[in-house]
Design a protein around this motif. Structure first.
Motif, PDB file in Angstrom:
ATOM      1  N   VAL A 118      34.278  43.280  51.011  1.00 31.10           N
ATOM      2  CA  VAL A 118      35.609  42.715  51.130  1.00 31.10           C
ATOM      3  C   VAL A 118      36.453  42.759  52.223  1.00 31.10           C
ATOM      4  O   VAL A 118      36.619  43.740  52.862  1.00 31.10           O
ATOM      5  CB  VAL A 118      36.430  43.192  49.927  1.00 31.10           C
ATOM      6  N   LYS A 119      36.909  41.633  52.701  1.00 27.67           N
ATOM      7  CA  LYS A 119      38.098  41.825  53.739  1.00 27.67           C
ATOM      8  C   LYS A 119      39.283  41.041  53.430  1.00 27.67           C
ATOM      9  O   LYS A 119      39.301  39.817  53.084  1.00 27.67           O
ATOM     10  CB  LYS A 119      37.271  40.774  55.047  1.00 27.67           C
ATOM     11  N   ALA A 120      40.666  41.771  53.875  1.00 29.91           N
ATOM     12  CA  ALA A 120      41.367  41.272  53.294  1.00 29.91           C
ATOM     13  C   ALA A 120      42.600  41.033  54.386  1.00 29.91           C
ATOM     14  O   ALA A 120      42.552  41.970  55.289  1.00 29.91           O
ATOM     15  CB  ALA A 120      42.289  42.228  52.265  1.00 29.91           C
ATOM     16  N   GLU A 121      43.423  39.911  54.799  1.00 36.97           N
ATOM     17  CA  GLU A 121      44.502  40.074  55.465  1.00 36.97           C
ATOM     18  C   GLU A 121      45.830  39.912  54.952  1.00 36.97           C
ATOM     19  O   GLU A 121      46.090  39.167  53.941  1.00 36.97           O
ATOM     20  CB  GLU A 121      44.267  38.714  56.244  1.00 36.97           C
ATOM     21  N   VAL A 122      46.511  40.971  55.300  1.00 36.05           N
ATOM     22  CA  VAL A 122      47.819  41.188  54.226  1.00 36.05           C
ATOM     23  C   VAL A 122      48.884  41.011  55.219  1.00 36.05           C
ATOM     24  O   VAL A 122      49.066  41.537  56.202  1.00 36.05           O
ATOM     25  CB  VAL A 122      48.107  42.351  53.610  1.00 36.05           C
ATOM     26  N   GLY A 123      50.027  40.006  54.577  1.00 35.29           N
ATOM     27  CA  GLY A 123      51.066  39.703  55.392  1.00 35.29           C
ATOM     28  C   GLY A 123      52.149  40.436  54.687  1.00 35.29           C
ATOM     29  O   GLY A 123      52.067  41.140  53.820  1.00 35.29           O
ATOM     30  N   GLU A 124      53.608  39.945  54.887  1.00 37.03           N
ATOM     31  CA  GLU A 124      54.801  40.625  54.162  1.00 37.03           C
ATOM     32  C   GLU A 124      54.888  40.286  52.407  1.00 37.03           C
ATOM     33  O   GLU A 124      55.000  40.784  51.906  1.00 37.03           O
ATOM     34  CB  GLU A 124      55.914  40.132  54.722  1.00 37.03           C
ATOM     35  N   LYS A 125      54.414  38.774  52.480  1.00 37.98           N
ATOM     36  CA  LYS A 125      54.452  38.163  51.016  1.00 37.98           C
ATOM     37  C   LYS A 125      53.384  37.786  50.683  1.00 37.98           C
ATOM     38  O   LYS A 125      52.938  37.179  49.533  1.00 37.98           O
ATOM     39  CB  LYS A 125      55.567  37.257  50.910  1.00 37.98           C
ATOM     40  N   GLN A 126      52.166  37.434  51.554  1.00 41.98           N
ATOM     41  CA  GLN A 126      50.870  36.767  51.097  1.00 41.98           C
ATOM     42  C   GLN A 126      49.682  37.648  51.640  1.00 41.98           C
ATOM     43  O   GLN A 126      49.840  38.365  52.496  1.00 41.98           O
ATOM     44  CB  GLN A 126      50.829  35.520  51.657  1.00 41.98           C
ATOM     45  N   THR A 127      48.583  37.134  50.892  1.00 39.70           N
ATOM     46  CA  THR A 127      47.325  37.829  51.494  1.00 39.70           C
ATOM     47  C   THR A 127      46.211  36.696  51.307  1.00 39.70           C
ATOM     48  O   THR A 127      46.244  35.964  50.414  1.00 39.70           O
ATOM     49  CB  THR A 127      47.146  39.147  50.616  1.00 39.70           C
ATOM     50  N   ALA A 128      45.221  36.985  52.165  1.00 39.37           N
ATOM     51  CA  ALA A 128      43.948  35.836  51.977  1.00 39.37           C
ATOM     52  C   ALA A 128      42.750  37.031  51.971  1.00 39.37           C
ATOM     53  O   ALA A 128      42.820  38.328  52.781  1.00 39.37           O
ATOM     54  CB  ALA A 128      43.865  35.090  53.133  1.00 39.37           C
ATOM     55  N   LEU A 129      42.087  36.659  51.217  1.00 40.07           N
ATOM     56  CA  LEU A 129      40.542  37.544  50.937  1.00 40.07           C
ATOM     57  C   LEU A 129      39.221  36.667  51.158  1.00 40.07           C
ATOM     58  O   LEU A 129      39.184  35.669  51.126  1.00 40.07           O
ATOM     59  CB  LEU A 129      40.689  37.806  49.555  1.00 40.07           C
ATOM     60  N   ASP A 130      38.368  37.531  51.956  1.00 39.56           N
ATOM     61  CA  ASP A 130      36.871  37.016  51.922  1.00 39.56           C
ATOM     62  C   ASP A 130      36.181  37.951  51.245  1.00 39.56           C
ATOM     63  O   ASP A 130      36.211  39.110  51.507  1.00 39.56           O
ATOM     64  CB  ASP A 130      36.650  36.924  53.392  1.00 39.56           C
ATOM     65  N   LEU A 131      35.259  37.396  50.358  1.00 37.07           N
ATOM     66  CA  LEU A 131      34.220  38.323  49.732  1.00 37.07           C
ATOM     67  C   LEU A 131      32.961  37.988  49.702  1.00 37.07           C
ATOM     68  O   LEU A 131      32.634  36.549  50.240  1.00 37.07           O
ATOM     69  CB  LEU A 131      34.766  38.372  48.123  1.00 37.07           C
ATOM     70  N   GLU A 132      32.015  39.013  50.311  1.00 33.24           N
ATOM     71  CA  GLU A 132      30.719  38.485  49.974  1.00 33.24           C
ATOM     72  C   GLU A 132      30.104  39.037  48.880  1.00 33.24           C
ATOM     73  O   GLU A 132      30.096  40.270  48.716  1.00 33.24           O
ATOM     74  CB  GLU A 132      29.892  39.102  51.300  1.00 33.24           C
ATOM     75  N   GLU A 174      47.625  39.712  42.569  1.00 38.08           N
ATOM     76  CA  GLU A 174      49.102  39.472  42.372  1.00 38.08           C
ATOM     77  C   GLU A 174      49.946  40.342  41.562  1.00 38.08           C
ATOM     78  O   GLU A 174      50.795  40.516  41.640  1.00 38.08           O
ATOM     79  CB  GLU A 174      49.001  38.030  42.008  1.00 38.08           C
ATOM     80  N   ARG A 175      49.105  40.547  40.328  1.00 36.20           N
ATOM     81  CA  ARG A 175      49.787  41.475  39.316  1.00 36.20           C
ATOM     82  C   ARG A 175      50.196  42.802  39.854  1.00 36.20           C
ATOM     83  O   ARG A 175      51.204  43.533  39.749  1.00 36.20           O
ATOM     84  CB  ARG A 175      48.929  41.568  38.159  1.00 36.20           C
ATOM     85  N   GLY A 233      52.135  42.173  43.868  1.00 37.57           N
ATOM     86  CA  GLY A 233      53.354  41.265  43.963  1.00 37.57           C
ATOM     87  C   GLY A 233      53.136  40.247  45.082  1.00 37.57           C
ATOM     88  O   GLY A 233      53.890  39.383  45.272  1.00 37.57           O
ATOM     89  N   LEU A 234      52.066  40.521  45.863  1.00 37.58           N
ATOM     90  CA  LEU A 234      51.512  39.553  46.875  1.00 37.58           C
ATOM     91  C   LEU A 234      51.034  38.233  46.501  1.00 37.58           C
ATOM     92  O   LEU A 234      50.511  38.040  45.460  1.00 37.58           O
ATOM     93  CB  LEU A 234      50.633  40.031  47.916  1.00 37.58           C
ATOM     94  N   GLU A 235      51.425  37.062  46.861  1.00 41.21           N
ATOM     95  CA  GLU A 235      50.612  35.719  46.578  1.00 41.21           C
ATOM     96  C   GLU A 235      49.454  35.753  47.281  1.00 41.21           C
ATOM     97  O   GLU A 235      49.261  35.908  48.411  1.00 41.21           O
ATOM     98  CB  GLU A 235      51.745  34.718  47.215  1.00 41.21           C
ATOM     99  N   VAL A 236      48.402  35.566  46.519  1.00 40.95           N
ATOM    100  CA  VAL A 236      47.090  35.266  47.074  1.00 40.95           C
ATOM    101  C   VAL A 236      46.938  33.839  47.564  1.00 40.95           C
ATOM    102  O   VAL A 236      46.945  33.089  46.584  1.00 40.95           O
ATOM    103  CB  VAL A 236      45.978  35.589  46.151  1.00 40.95           C
ATOM    104  N   VAL A 237      46.864  33.425  48.785  1.00 41.18           N
ATOM    105  CA  VAL A 237      46.528  32.016  49.329  1.00 41.18           C
ATOM    106  C   VAL A 237      45.471  31.611  49.295  1.00 41.18           C
ATOM    107  O   VAL A 237      45.448  30.243  49.061  1.00 41.18           O
ATOM    108  CB  VAL A 237      47.414  31.845  50.568  1.00 41.18           C
TER     109      VAL A 237
END
Length: 162
Positions: free
Chosen positions: A90-104, A129-130, A133-137
């Protein structure tokens, strides 16, 4: 003993009585809702743990990570005091309001890969998200292997007694 309740009440123009506490407006110090004072930051590792656990909950997901990372993880798990890494794959990039994830992931043989990937995506997005509270883009999923029924599981430690 005297009943103080009647003395502490004031009369309104309609003849109703109300408590003095209700007639005064509460003053807030510091301005604004207490929940909005300050910042909350969420580390990448927190999101990675949540996503890793949520992905492993889906039927058809055998393991997380590439063959090499699973091999190193199996060795690390055998070391006394070592713990299983829930963030493997799992690799995550987290911003202030959003996050993006890469899974293998590694899918078990017999499961439809597209269905497993869809369920993993839905489960991960819902959990992240639950809980944060971040939006997963986006959730990008790479299927690195298929676990065949007759293959030995490299994540399982060898028995100590033979």
């Amino acid at each position: 003993m005297t009943d103080m309740t009647d003395r502490n009440r004031t009369q309104t123009s309609e003849g109703d009585t109300e408590s003095p506490v209700q007639t005064r407006k509460a003053t807030r110090r510091g301005g604004g809702d207490p929940g909005t004072r300050g910042r909350t930051t969420i580390a990448d590792g927190v999101v990675e743990k949540i996503a890793g656990l949520a992905a492993r909950d889906v039927d058809g997901v055998h393991a997380m990570g590439s063959g090499l990372s699973r091999t190193f993880g199996a060795v690390r798990d055998r070391v006394p005091g070592g713990t299983k890494s829930v963030t493997r794959g799992v690799k995550a990039e987290v911003g202030e309001k959003q996050t993006a994830l890469d899974l293998e992931i590694v899918v078990e043989y017999g499961f439809a890969i597209a269905d497993v990937a869809r369920e993993v995506r839905e489960n991960v997005i819902g959990a992240v998200e639950r809980m944060t509270g971040l939006e997963v883009v986006e959730v990008n999923i790479a299927v690195s292997d298929v676990k065949l029924p007759d293959e030995e599981d490299e994540d399982q430690p060898e028995p100590r007694i033979q």
